[in-house]
Design a protein around this motif. Sequence first.
Motif, PDB file in Angstrom:
ATOM      1  N   TRP A  13      65.889  46.461 -69.377  1.00  0.00           N
ATOM      2  CA  TRP A  13      67.301  46.097 -69.494  1.00  0.00           C
ATOM      3  C   TRP A  13      67.944  46.704 -70.729  1.00  0.00           C
ATOM      4  CZ3 TRP A  13      70.230  44.991 -65.739  1.00  0.00           C
ATOM      5  CH2 TRP A  13      69.706  44.372 -64.611  1.00  0.00           C
ATOM      6  N   SER A  14      67.182  46.889 -71.795  1.00  0.00           N
ATOM      7  CA  SER A  14      67.720  47.553 -72.985  1.00  0.00           C
ATOM      8  C   SER A  14      68.063  49.012 -72.693  1.00  0.00           C
ATOM      9  CB  SER A  14      66.719  47.483 -74.135  1.00  0.00           C
ATOM     10  OG  SER A  14      66.513  46.159 -74.522  1.00  0.00           O
ATOM     11  N   VAL A  15      67.211  49.686 -71.936  1.00  0.00           N
ATOM     12  CA  VAL A  15      67.490  51.075 -71.546  1.00  0.00           C
ATOM     13  C   VAL A  15      68.721  51.132 -70.644  1.00  0.00           C
ATOM     14  CG1 VAL A  15      66.593  53.048 -70.241  1.00  0.00           C
ATOM     15  CG2 VAL A  15      65.119  51.848 -71.858  1.00  0.00           C
ATOM     16  N   ILE A  16      68.825  50.196 -69.701  1.00  0.00           N
ATOM     17  CA  ILE A  16      69.985  50.158 -68.812  1.00  0.00           C
ATOM     18  C   ILE A  16      71.272  49.902 -69.595  1.00  0.00           C
ATOM     19  CG2 ILE A  16      71.039  48.865 -66.901  1.00  0.00           C
ATOM     20  CD1 ILE A  16      68.754  50.777 -66.102  1.00  0.00           C
ATOM     21  N   VAL A  17      71.222  48.987 -70.563  1.00  0.00           N
ATOM     22  CA  VAL A  17      72.391  48.724 -71.414  1.00  0.00           C
ATOM     23  C   VAL A  17      72.766  49.988 -72.180  1.00  0.00           C
ATOM     24  CG1 VAL A  17      73.137  47.479 -73.499  1.00  0.00           C
ATOM     25  CG2 VAL A  17      72.074  46.236 -71.607  1.00  0.00           C
ATOM     26  N   TRP A  18      71.769  50.685 -72.718  1.00  0.00           N
ATOM     27  CA  TRP A  18      72.042  51.900 -73.477  1.00  0.00           C
ATOM     28  C   TRP A  18      72.737  52.951 -72.615  1.00  0.00           C
ATOM     29  CZ3 TRP A  18      71.019  57.098 -73.891  1.00  0.00           C
ATOM     30  CH2 TRP A  18      71.235  57.672 -75.145  1.00  0.00           C
ATOM     31  N   ILE A  19      72.214  53.180 -71.428  1.00  0.00           N
ATOM     32  CA  ILE A  19      72.812  54.169 -70.524  1.00  0.00           C
ATOM     33  C   ILE A  19      74.220  53.735 -70.109  1.00  0.00           C
ATOM     34  CG2 ILE A  19      72.622  55.191 -68.217  1.00  0.00           C
ATOM     35  CD1 ILE A  19      69.548  55.103 -68.633  1.00  0.00           C
ATOM     36  N   GLY A  20      74.361  52.461 -69.767  1.00  0.00           N
ATOM     37  CA  GLY A  20      75.663  51.950 -69.329  1.00  0.00           C
ATOM     38  C   GLY A  20      76.730  52.058 -70.398  1.00  0.00           C
ATOM     39  N   VAL A  21      76.391  51.693 -71.628  1.00  0.00           N
ATOM     40  CA  VAL A  21      77.374  51.774 -72.717  1.00  0.00           C
ATOM     41  C   VAL A  21      77.764  53.227 -72.956  1.00  0.00           C
ATOM     42  CG1 VAL A  21      77.683  51.428 -75.204  1.00  0.00           C
ATOM     43  CG2 VAL A  21      76.687  49.622 -73.812  1.00  0.00           C
ATOM     44  N   ASN A  22      76.816  54.143 -72.870  1.00  0.00           N
ATOM     45  CA  ASN A  22      77.164  55.555 -73.050  1.00  0.00           C
ATOM     46  C   ASN A  22      78.097  56.051 -71.947  1.00  0.00           C
ATOM     47  OD1 ASN A  22      75.965  56.831 -75.441  1.00  0.00           O
ATOM     48  ND2 ASN A  22      74.083  56.018 -74.594  1.00  0.00           N
ATOM     49  N   PHE A  23      77.848  55.671 -70.704  1.00  0.00           N
ATOM     50  CA  PHE A  23      78.748  56.063 -69.614  1.00  0.00           C
ATOM     51  C   PHE A  23      80.136  55.467 -69.800  1.00  0.00           C
ATOM     52  CE2 PHE A  23      75.131  56.923 -66.439  1.00  0.00           C
ATOM     53  CZ  PHE A  23      75.186  58.292 -66.691  1.00  0.00           C
ATOM     54  N   ILE A  24      80.191  54.197 -70.185  1.00  0.00           N
ATOM     55  CA  ILE A  24      81.487  53.561 -70.413  1.00  0.00           C
ATOM     56  C   ILE A  24      82.212  54.233 -71.575  1.00  0.00           C
ATOM     57  CG2 ILE A  24      82.569  51.406 -71.186  1.00  0.00           C
ATOM     58  CD1 ILE A  24      80.393  49.947 -69.517  1.00  0.00           C
ATOM     59  N   TRP A  25      81.479  54.545 -72.644  1.00  0.00           N
ATOM     60  CA  TRP A  25      82.075  55.221 -73.796  1.00  0.00           C
ATOM     61  C   TRP A  25      82.679  56.559 -73.384  1.00  0.00           C
ATOM     62  CZ3 TRP A  25      83.234  53.894 -78.667  1.00  0.00           C
ATOM     63  CH2 TRP A  25      83.577  54.915 -79.547  1.00  0.00           C
ATOM     64  N   LEU A  26      81.924  57.343 -72.622  1.00  0.00           N
ATOM     65  CA  LEU A  26      82.428  58.656 -72.205  1.00  0.00           C
ATOM     66  C   LEU A  26      83.607  58.535 -71.251  1.00  0.00           C
ATOM     67  CD1 LEU A  26      79.053  60.539 -71.753  1.00  0.00           C
ATOM     68  CD2 LEU A  26      80.697  60.788 -73.614  1.00  0.00           C
ATOM     69  N   GLY A  27      83.658  57.454 -70.469  1.00  0.00           N
ATOM     70  CA  GLY A  27      84.757  57.263 -69.535  1.00  0.00           C
ATOM     71  C   GLY A  27      86.024  56.770 -70.198  1.00  0.00           C
ATOM     72  N   ILE A  28      85.897  55.866 -71.157  1.00  0.00           N
ATOM     73  CA  ILE A  28      87.071  55.270 -71.799  1.00  0.00           C
ATOM     74  C   ILE A  28      87.570  56.117 -72.963  1.00  0.00           C
ATOM     75  CG2 ILE A  28      87.870  53.262 -73.106  1.00  0.00           C
ATOM     76  CD1 ILE A  28      86.068  51.534 -71.394  1.00  0.00           C
ATOM     77  N   PHE A  29      86.667  56.692 -73.732  1.00  0.00           N
ATOM     78  CA  PHE A  29      87.024  57.456 -74.926  1.00  0.00           C
ATOM     79  C   PHE A  29      86.529  58.902 -74.822  1.00  0.00           C
ATOM     80  CE2 PHE A  29      86.065  53.060 -76.375  1.00  0.00           C
ATOM     81  CZ  PHE A  29      87.371  52.657 -76.668  1.00  0.00           C
ATOM     82  N   PRO A  30      87.065  59.701 -73.904  1.00  0.00           N
ATOM     83  CA  PRO A  30      86.539  61.066 -73.740  1.00  0.00           C
ATOM     84  C   PRO A  30      86.813  61.977 -74.943  1.00  0.00           C
ATOM     85  CG  PRO A  30      88.486  60.769 -72.383  1.00  0.00           C
ATOM     86  CD  PRO A  30      88.151  59.427 -72.976  1.00  0.00           C
ATOM     87  N   GLY A  31      87.811  61.649 -75.759  1.00  0.00           N
ATOM     88  CA  GLY A  31      88.137  62.493 -76.900  1.00  0.00           C
ATOM     89  C   GLY A  31      87.298  62.212 -78.135  1.00  0.00           C
TER      90      GLY A  31
END
Length: 60
Positions: A13-31
């Motif tokens: 679950w820690s790995v899944i959280v890490w991947i998920g937060v990175n995807f969300i970060w790239l989606g919301i804050f692409p700049g």
Amino acid sequence: MLPRMSMGNWIFWSVIVWIGVNFIWLGIFPGLPAWIGAIIATVLAVLTFKFGPRSEAEEE
């Protein structure tokens, strides 16, 4: 309420959280730089692993 899980489950679950937060970060804050999102994701993954409820067998 989260069920009590083993250490292996919390690593997963820690790995899944890490991947998920990175995807969300790239989606919301692409700049913004991806390394900032990776730092935030790492902190959240460590907190998920550290404070997740453990099974009774591991507490002894």
